[in-house]
Design an enzyme around this catalytic site. Structure first.
Site: not given
Ligand code: OSB
Ligand code: MG
Length: 373
Positions: A164, A166, A217
């Site tokens: 995934k 960001k 997402e």
């Molecule tokens: O949007 O999924 C998210 C971490 C903190 C806040 C929001 C998100 C996330 C992650 C981390 O994507 C995923 C993980 O814990 O490895």
């Molecule tokens: Mg998320």
């Protein structure tokens, strides 16, 4: 039957191995709220509240959660005799709006305790059917596309089954395209925007449609199902909702409106296991795949995520990475590990399935408060 007669809150600080940046903020060190619940019979278990340091993901923070638990949640739970932890969700929703992560910290602890008292691993206690769960990784926004490519390639080499990425404005379609070209067509890639866009960006976001992503997402605002429905009509890439799904009703709205085709379930975001399981069951009936999201939990919160992800409709790899991806040292033993992109569901112990390093937690604690009826 159980009666929780003591809840101890603790804040610990745990430094991440590397800073993690998403479109709505950056973290370097986690402030983690742990709970220790004690039953009248003397049994005890640990749970974790996933609220973050700042209100950039949801309105909650570790500080609002601390206040909500001490003032409103613990008084409704402490000293109350219950037959089953499934009773607590309704009790905590009655004339009590929001504060889902705070509620979930206590509610999930009650599930952990109930599994322990029943002599069953948490996974089996909630109806889990998997002995191992598939693992994905969530890569924060990097300094350059090359750095992102390196991270993605390293993750695939380690065995992760989903990557995934960001994204935010200026670090999006071209960056993901660069990764796709580097890793080839078969890698499971997805993007997570954490609300970085508006519906006016629909044409730009359609640029992802040629990249073979398993999903995008939460591209739009955290509480906006209507515009996600409009966007989904204009994208062939499936939209997955994270922030927007705060209850079973919001999952139902997603299906009614067509706001997305996949759900990221985080028990903390929806008020706990009762609600998370209800969303899982609803999604299964509607052929909506789900996967388990993460909130940079310690090994304690991870135990609950792994148990949840063992339910049958968790068909997509979750953000349940091994301990070593986050921390120099976790607070549980054994630490969570990954073999061939899978994490084993601990089925040999009752309750949450890992031992909690209480001495280490005591050393890391910066604030504590014990609540009784
Ligand atoms: O949007 O999924 C998210 C971490 C903190 C806040 C929001 C998100 C996330 C992650 C981390 O994507 C995923 C993980 O814990 O490895
Ligand atoms: Mg998320």
């Amino acid at each position: 039957m159980m009666r929780i007669d003591q809840i101890t809150l603790r804040e610990i600080r745990l430094a991440l191995k590397e800073p993690f940046r998403i479109s709505s903020g950056e973290i370097r060190e986690r402030r983690i709220l742990l709970l220790e619940l004690r039953d009248a019979s003397g049994a005890h278990t640990w749970s974790e509240c996933v609220a973050g340091e700042a209100p950039n993901y949801s309105p909650e923070t570790i500080d609002t959660a601390w206040a909500a638990i001490t003032q409103w949640i613990a008084p409704r739970v402490l000293g109350r005799t219950i037959e089953h932890p499934g009773e607590l969700y309704a009790e905590l929703e009655h004339d009590f709006r929001g504060h889902y992560m705070a509620k979930a910290g206590v509610e999930m602890g009650a599930w952990g305790l109930a599994a322990m008292l029943a002599g069953e691993p948490l996974s089996l206690f909630i109806g889990g059917t998997r002995t191992e769960v598939a693992v994905g990784i969530s890569l924060g926004i990097q300094a350059s596309p090359d750095r992102l490519i390196e991270k993605a390639q390293a993750a695939l080499a380690e065995g992760y089954r989903k990557i995934k990425i960001k994204i935010e404005r200026g670090h999006d379609v071209e960056w993901v395209r660069a990764v796709r070209e580097a890793v080839g067509p078969d890698a499971h890639l997805m993007a997570d925007a954490n609300n970085a866009y508006t519906i006016d960006d629909a044409d730009h976001l359609a640029g992802f449609d040629s990249l073979g992503l398993v999903m995008i997402e939460q591209p739009l605002a955290w509480d906006d199902l209507v515009r996600h429905a409009e966007l989904q009509k204009r994208l062939s890439t499936p939209i997955c909702l994270d922030e927007s799904i705060t209850s079973l009703e919001r999952a139902q709205d997603m299906v009614t409106l067509g706001s997305g085709r996949i759900i990221n379930i985080k028990a903390g975001r929806v008020g706990g296991f009762t609600s998370a399981i209800a969303i899982h069951d609803f999604a299964q009936q509607h052929r909506i795949p789900v996967w388990c999201g993460g909130m940079f939990e310690s090994g304690i919160g991870r135990a609950y995520n792994v148990a949840l992800a063992s339910l049958p409709n968790f068909t997509i790899p979750g953000d349940v990475s091994p301990s070593a991806r986050y921390w120099a040292q976790d607070i549980v033993s054994p630490e969570w590990t990954m073999t061939d992109g899978m994490m084993r569901v601990p089925l040999e112990h009752r309750g949450i399935g890992v031992a909690v390093d209480e001495a280490r937690i005591a050393a890391l604690t910066v604030r504590t408060e014990t609540l009784r009826p």
